[in-house]
Design a protein around this motif. Structure first.
Motif, PDB file in Angstrom:
ATOM      1  N   SER A 187       0.820  -1.205   0.000  1.00 20.73           N
ATOM      2  CA  SER A 187       0.000   0.000   0.000  1.00 20.73           C
ATOM      3  C   SER A 187       0.860   1.264   0.000  1.00 20.73           C
ATOM      4  O   SER A 187       0.578   2.217  -0.728  1.00 20.73           O
ATOM      5  CB  SER A 187      -0.924  -0.005   1.222  1.00 20.73           C
ATOM      6  N   ALA A 188       1.924   1.274   0.793  1.00 27.48           N
ATOM      7  CA  ALA A 188       2.781   2.454   0.912  1.00 27.48           C
ATOM      8  C   ALA A 188       3.549   2.744  -0.376  1.00 27.48           C
ATOM      9  O   ALA A 188       3.711   3.903  -0.758  1.00 27.48           O
ATOM     10  CB  ALA A 188       3.751   2.283   2.068  1.00 27.48           C
ATOM     11  N   PHE A 189       4.023   1.686  -1.048  1.00 31.72           N
ATOM     12  CA  PHE A 189       4.843   1.878  -2.247  1.00 31.72           C
ATOM     13  C   PHE A 189       4.059   1.688  -3.544  1.00 31.72           C
ATOM     14  O   PHE A 189       4.582   1.939  -4.622  1.00 31.72           O
ATOM     15  CB  PHE A 189       6.052   0.931  -2.222  1.00 31.72           C
ATOM     16  N   ASN A 190       2.842   1.175  -3.428  1.00 29.39           N
ATOM     17  CA  ASN A 190       1.970   0.975  -4.576  1.00 29.39           C
ATOM     18  C   ASN A 190       2.570   0.030  -5.620  1.00 29.39           C
ATOM     19  O   ASN A 190       2.381   0.214  -6.819  1.00 29.39           O
ATOM     20  CB  ASN A 190       1.598   2.325  -5.204  1.00 29.39           C
ATOM     21  N   ASN A 191       3.342  -0.957  -5.142  1.00 28.13           N
ATOM     22  CA  ASN A 191       3.876  -2.001  -6.035  1.00 28.13           C
ATOM     23  C   ASN A 191       4.382  -3.169  -5.204  1.00 28.13           C
ATOM     24  O   ASN A 191       4.296  -3.156  -3.984  1.00 28.13           O
ATOM     25  CB  ASN A 191       4.971  -1.437  -6.961  1.00 28.13           C
ATOM     26  N   GLU A 192       4.924  -4.166  -5.886  1.00 28.34           N
ATOM     27  CA  GLU A 192       5.411  -5.378  -5.217  1.00 28.34           C
ATOM     28  C   GLU A 192       6.914  -5.389  -4.988  1.00 28.34           C
ATOM     29  O   GLU A 192       7.426  -6.258  -4.301  1.00 28.34           O
ATOM     30  CB  GLU A 192       5.048  -6.621  -6.049  1.00 28.34           C
ATOM     31  N   ALA A 193       7.647  -4.455  -5.584  1.00 30.74           N
ATOM     32  CA  ALA A 193       9.113  -4.512  -5.545  1.00 30.74           C
ATOM     33  C   ALA A 193       9.660  -4.546  -4.122  1.00 30.74           C
ATOM     34  O   ALA A 193      10.519  -5.370  -3.790  1.00 30.74           O
ATOM     35  CB  ALA A 193       9.715  -3.346  -6.325  1.00 30.74           C
ATOM     36  N   GLU A 194       9.175  -3.656  -3.258  1.00 30.11           N
ATOM     37  CA  GLU A 194       9.671  -3.611  -1.882  1.00 30.11           C
ATOM     38  C   GLU A 194       9.221  -4.824  -1.084  1.00 30.11           C
ATOM     39  O   GLU A 194       9.941  -5.304  -0.205  1.00 30.11           O
ATOM     40  CB  GLU A 194       9.257  -2.309  -1.191  1.00 30.11           C
ATOM     41  N   VAL A 195       8.020  -5.334  -1.381  1.00 33.46           N
ATOM     42  CA  VAL A 195       7.549  -6.558  -0.723  1.00 33.46           C
ATOM     43  C   VAL A 195       8.486  -7.707  -1.077  1.00 33.46           C
ATOM     44  O   VAL A 195       8.907  -8.484  -0.205  1.00 33.46           O
ATOM     45  CB  VAL A 195       6.097  -6.898  -1.135  1.00 33.46           C
ATOM     46  N   ASN A 196       8.848  -7.818  -2.349  1.00 28.55           N
ATOM     47  CA  ASN A 196       9.768  -8.865  -2.796  1.00 28.55           C
ATOM     48  C   ASN A 196      11.147  -8.691  -2.173  1.00 28.55           C
ATOM     49  O   ASN A 196      11.807  -9.679  -1.817  1.00 28.55           O
ATOM     50  CB  ASN A 196       9.876  -8.873  -4.320  1.00 28.55           C
ATOM     51  N   LEU A 197      11.597  -7.443  -2.015  1.00 31.92           N
ATOM     52  CA  LEU A 197      12.887  -7.180  -1.385  1.00 31.92           C
ATOM     53  C   LEU A 197      12.883  -7.654   0.064  1.00 31.92           C
ATOM     54  O   LEU A 197      13.821  -8.328   0.507  1.00 31.92           O
ATOM     55  CB  LEU A 197      13.214  -5.678  -1.445  1.00 31.92           C
ATOM     56  N   ILE A 198      11.844  -7.318   0.800  1.00 31.48           N
ATOM     57  CA  ILE A 198      11.749  -7.744   2.204  1.00 31.48           C
ATOM     58  C   ILE A 198      11.782  -9.265   2.294  1.00 31.48           C
ATOM     59  O   ILE A 198      12.505  -9.839   3.115  1.00 31.48           O
ATOM     60  CB  ILE A 198      10.474  -7.180   2.861  1.00 31.48           C
ATOM     61  N   THR A 199      11.019  -9.931   1.447  1.00 29.63           N
ATOM     62  CA  THR A 199      10.979 -11.399   1.447  1.00 29.63           C
ATOM     63  C   THR A 199      12.355 -11.975   1.136  1.00 29.63           C
ATOM     64  O   THR A 199      12.824 -12.890   1.819  1.00 29.63           O
ATOM     65  CB  THR A 199       9.937 -11.909   0.429  1.00 29.63           C
ATOM     66  N   ALA A 200      13.018 -11.429   0.124  1.00 34.16           N
ATOM     67  CA  ALA A 200      14.350 -11.926  -0.252  1.00 34.16           C
ATOM     68  C   ALA A 200      15.356 -11.713   0.876  1.00 34.16           C
ATOM     69  O   ALA A 200      16.157 -12.604   1.177  1.00 34.16           O
ATOM     70  CB  ALA A 200      14.826 -11.231  -1.524  1.00 34.16           C
ATOM     71  N   LEU A 201      15.316 -10.550   1.511  1.00 32.79           N
ATOM     72  CA  LEU A 201      16.257 -10.295   2.613  1.00 32.79           C
ATOM     73  C   LEU A 201      16.007 -11.231   3.788  1.00 32.79           C
ATOM     74  O   LEU A 201      16.942 -11.708   4.425  1.00 32.79           O
ATOM     75  CB  LEU A 201      16.186  -8.828   3.050  1.00 32.79           C
ATOM     76  N   ARG A 202      14.740 -11.516   4.081  1.00 37.38           N
ATOM     77  CA  ARG A 202      14.434 -12.473   5.164  1.00 37.38           C
ATOM     78  C   ARG A 202      15.024 -13.846   4.851  1.00 37.38           C
ATOM     79  O   ARG A 202      15.507 -14.533   5.738  1.00 37.38           O
ATOM     80  CB  ARG A 202      12.922 -12.626   5.323  1.00 37.38           C
ATOM     81  N   GLN A 203      14.960 -14.245   3.592  1.00 35.95           N
ATOM     82  CA  GLN A 203      15.415 -15.574   3.196  1.00 35.95           C
ATOM     83  C   GLN A 203      16.930 -15.662   3.029  1.00 35.95           C
ATOM     84  O   GLN A 203      17.520 -16.700   3.290  1.00 35.95           O
ATOM     85  CB  GLN A 203      14.736 -15.992   1.885  1.00 35.95           C
ATOM     86  N   GLN A 204      17.566 -14.570   2.588  1.00 36.93           N
ATOM     87  CA  GLN A 204      18.972 -14.633   2.203  1.00 36.93           C
ATOM     88  C   GLN A 204      19.932 -13.973   3.182  1.00 36.93           C
ATOM     89  O   GLN A 204      21.115 -14.315   3.205  1.00 36.93           O
ATOM     90  CB  GLN A 204      19.153 -13.971   0.831  1.00 36.93           C
ATOM     91  N   ALA A 205      19.480 -13.015   3.965  1.00 36.94           N
ATOM     92  CA  ALA A 205      20.376 -12.285   4.872  1.00 36.94           C
ATOM     93  C   ALA A 205      20.166 -12.782   6.298  1.00 36.94           C
ATOM     94  O   ALA A 205      19.039 -13.057   6.698  1.00 36.94           O
ATOM     95  CB  ALA A 205      20.102 -10.791   4.783  1.00 36.94           C
ATOM     96  N   THR A 206      21.242 -12.875   7.027  1.00 39.37           N
ATOM     97  CA  THR A 206      21.134 -13.408   8.391  1.00 39.37           C
ATOM     98  C   THR A 206      21.200 -12.335   9.470  1.00 39.37           C
ATOM     99  O   THR A 206      20.892 -12.602  10.621  1.00 39.37           O
ATOM    100  CB  THR A 206      22.267 -14.419   8.662  1.00 39.37           C
ATOM    101  N   ASP A 207      21.600 -11.136   9.113  1.00 37.13           N
ATOM    102  CA  ASP A 207      21.805 -10.117  10.140  1.00 37.13           C
ATOM    103  C   ASP A 207      20.982  -8.863   9.922  1.00 37.13           C
ATOM    104  O   ASP A 207      21.448  -7.751  10.116  1.00 37.13           O
ATOM    105  CB  ASP A 207      23.287  -9.777  10.264  1.00 37.13           C
TER     106      ASP A 207
END
Length: 192
Positions: A45-65
């Motif tokens: 809703s805030a960004f009006n697209n999926e790009a940031e949602v996908n970024l958050i998901t990817a960081l949760r899966q790939q980054a540990t810190d």
């Protein structure tokens, strides 16, 4: 100050005091898996697209810190912020965090929710011994927390950005002395 500006400030103060008087106090805490769906909806809703949602998901899966925090009011998620590890190409041992993305409910903007998230996140970064935090953001917003253009440290953004929009906050005074280079973000940012 103009009369219009004074009226605007008075109305803002009244709105804020009424907001808090009604019990809409904000609580900031670490995100949990139970928050993921609400975070995705808020970010979309805030960004009006999926790009940031996908970024958050990817960081949760790939980054540990990562440091990921949410803001709540009466059990409702009203804000989210994420900090992920970054470094400098010429000083890879320098521990940085990148602030991105941050989202606040569209109907609750200008209520201090974003500020509460930023301050809590910076405090977490400091506790973890992070040297500095970088952000590519609005040049009128982030300086209130102490961010200044990263170019003053001879540190550059990996993307084309106005000089005053790519900012840095040194959490440990002198931690960046003699260091320079381009910030290396987590590879998940390449998809933006």
């Amino acid at each position: 100050m103009t009369l219009l500006h004074n009226i605007s400030r008075t109305l803002q103060r009244r709105r804020n005091s009424t907001w808090h008087a009604l019990g809409y106090d904000t609580t900031v805490r670490a995100e949990t898996p139970a928050d993921y769906e609400a975070i995705a909806s808020l970010t979309r809703s805030a960004f009006n697209n999926e790009a940031e949602v996908n970024l958050i998901t990817a960081l949760r899966q790939q980054a540990t810190d990562c440091i990921a925090l949410v803001a709540e009011q009466h059990g409702q998620l009203v804000g989210h912020i994420l900090f992920s590890a970054a470094t400098l190409d010429k000083a890879p041992q320098t521990r940085l965090m990148a602030l991105a993305p941050m989202a606040v409910s569209n109907v609750l903007q200008h209520q201090g929710i974003g500020s509460a998230l930023v301050r809590a996140g910076l405090e977490q970064c400091k506790k973890q011994g992070v040297a500095a935090v970088v952000v590519l953001g609005h040049p009128a917003y982030y300086p209130r927390f102490g961010f200044i253009p990263a170019s003053r440290f001879t540190i550059s953004c990996p993307w084309q950005a106005p000089d005053n929009a790519f900012m840095l906050l040194e959490l440990t005074p002198g931690a960046l002395k003699g260091k320079s280079g381009q910030v290396l973000y987590h590879p998940a940012f390449a998809a933006l």
